[in-house]
Write a protein that holds these residues in place. Sequence first.
Motif, short mmCIF file in Angstrom:
data_model
loop_
_atom_site.label_atom_id
_atom_site.label_comp_id
_atom_site.label_asym_id
_atom_site.label_seq_id
_atom_site.Cartn_x
_atom_site.Cartn_y
_atom_site.Cartn_z
N LYS A 145 1.02 -1.21 0.13
CA LYS A 145 -0.13 0.08 -0.08
C LYS A 145 0.86 1.26 -0.15
O LYS A 145 1.82 1.19 0.84
N LYS A 146 0.44 2.25 -0.62
CA LYS A 146 1.34 3.57 -0.83
C LYS A 146 0.58 4.62 -0.05
O LYS A 146 -0.55 4.73 -0.09
N ASP A 147 1.34 5.05 0.83
CA ASP A 147 0.60 6.19 1.64
C ASP A 147 1.51 7.50 1.24
O ASP A 147 2.77 7.66 1.30
N LYS A 150 3.97 8.61 4.64
CA LYS A 150 4.76 7.50 5.27
C LYS A 150 5.39 6.56 4.25
O LYS A 150 6.35 5.94 4.50
N SER A 158 -1.36 0.21 7.11
CA SER A 158 -2.15 1.00 6.43
C SER A 158 -3.70 1.03 7.05
O SER A 158 -4.05 2.41 7.19
N LEU A 161 -3.19 2.85 10.41
CA LEU A 161 -2.86 4.19 10.35
C LEU A 161 -4.00 5.09 9.84
O LEU A 161 -4.23 6.11 10.47
N ASN A 162 -4.95 4.68 8.84
CA ASN A 162 -6.12 5.41 8.47
C ASN A 162 -6.94 5.54 9.58
O ASN A 162 -7.66 6.43 9.81
N ARG A 165 -5.83 8.02 12.25
CA ARG A 165 -6.00 9.13 11.69
C ARG A 165 -7.32 9.78 11.87
O ARG A 165 -7.63 10.82 12.03
#
Length: 502
Positions: A145-147, A150, A158, A161-162, A165
Amino acid sequence: MNQRFLWIEAVNFDATIYDTNDLSVIRAGSLILGDLGDVAQGALETLAQAREGLGFDLEFAGASQARFRLTGDGDDCDAALAAVQAALSRGVWAHMSIVAGLGDTPEQAIAGALSRRFRTWTMPAWQERPSDTFDALDKVRPATKKDGLKGLLSESTSARLNQGRRRRETFLTERAGERLTQAGLRDRDDGDPGALKLCASFEDMVLGRGGKTCTSPESALGKICLLHLDGDGFGKAARAAEKAGRLREFSDRLETTMEAGLARIIDAAVDSEALEAPEGARRLRLEILVWGGDDITLALPATRLLPTLTAFHAAIDGLEFDGAPLGFTGGAIIANYKSPVRKLVALAETAVHTLKAGDARGCFTVDVFESADVPESDLAGLRANIFGEEARAPGAFAFRLSEASALIDSLRKWKGGAGDAFPSRSKTFDLLARDGGAADDETIDTLLLDYHERLGGAMQEGGRFLPPGPMGRSRMLELKLGMMLWDYVGPDLPGDAVEAAA
């Protein structure tokens, strides 16, 4: 109708909460587990609509655990277990480690759940395809997954993290919304120089300040404090309440008290920031890592430790249930902000366990580490190497939680009167070096009295510089503790700021 108990518990926190040093990921794990009871209850409610023979009552929820009393035949109870397990394995829950068990008694249900812990993977199995790149935060899982902030992350990191947030502000505003609104809390930087912003990292927490009012030493400004607080007497009180049919009343009382404690802690953080930070650099320098039942873990700037303990004690002072006193025991670890949070949590928990095993409940200890590479364990041995064998005794190394405010006053008086009514820092280190660091109390007190007579000071014979703790301590250990805490009593604030803080 059969009656059975269903026990649900989150486990393996090192692999599901503290596997990174990212605040949002840690926050998400903690807050997700706070919903464990609600998710399980929702699953049972849905199942009960389809199975008329199933009945259930929530008896306890908190501290990442929940217990239900089930009524129904064997198939109903088995279906309840399966429904809860399914609900706690979907979405972000798939990345947590949850065990559940049934039993004819609560003890059997707990044993059934915990036995599953040793028959499953410590880290929930990931479903990602193989990758040439590992997760930028946990350094273990394959990154798919691309953040935008990060970099490349795993599905687990991921998702957490989401979630972190999204929930970072709501957790606080639901409990102390009015105060935080008054303080101007913003989740994002909207350009308002007077806003109070949330911290994005431990680095932001300790280094994102500085200005005219904050003059704490640089060594202290680069340190975070990991504070773990664990309840005393809550388990015994819960069992007594259950026996009397008042478990829900006890649970509600605990929740009300904890909410008051959190509000006091937030107040202390907001007040400290208003005094210390210049406009444009204000942050809510407080992270709630765990807040469940009587289990609390916080991260905050090292210089905020003692005011935070003072605020929390004010909220829980006098807490009791049916005449049985309830309290908390705490362990604080101060270290470089780059230190792995997993290690800091483990050390803080060890400190608490050491106090409880040493008959020093209701107290707290502080351990300070200069290196980012903190040890894994053996706090007693480390203390003995630095402070002497006396420090192995928890009661000598500790302070009562009720003494947190007095400790602040004592340290401020010592620093303010250094070289007059109290020994200066350099003189203290000189005294600690006498006789190869083995001078007895009588020798040190004689040297102190002589020192103050020459300065015209007013030290009284036998006078103590710090609160005595649960069992008192030698003069040598008292001086060493004073030197350890010297930089962490809080920032030196000029003039009107000091008066406001008082």
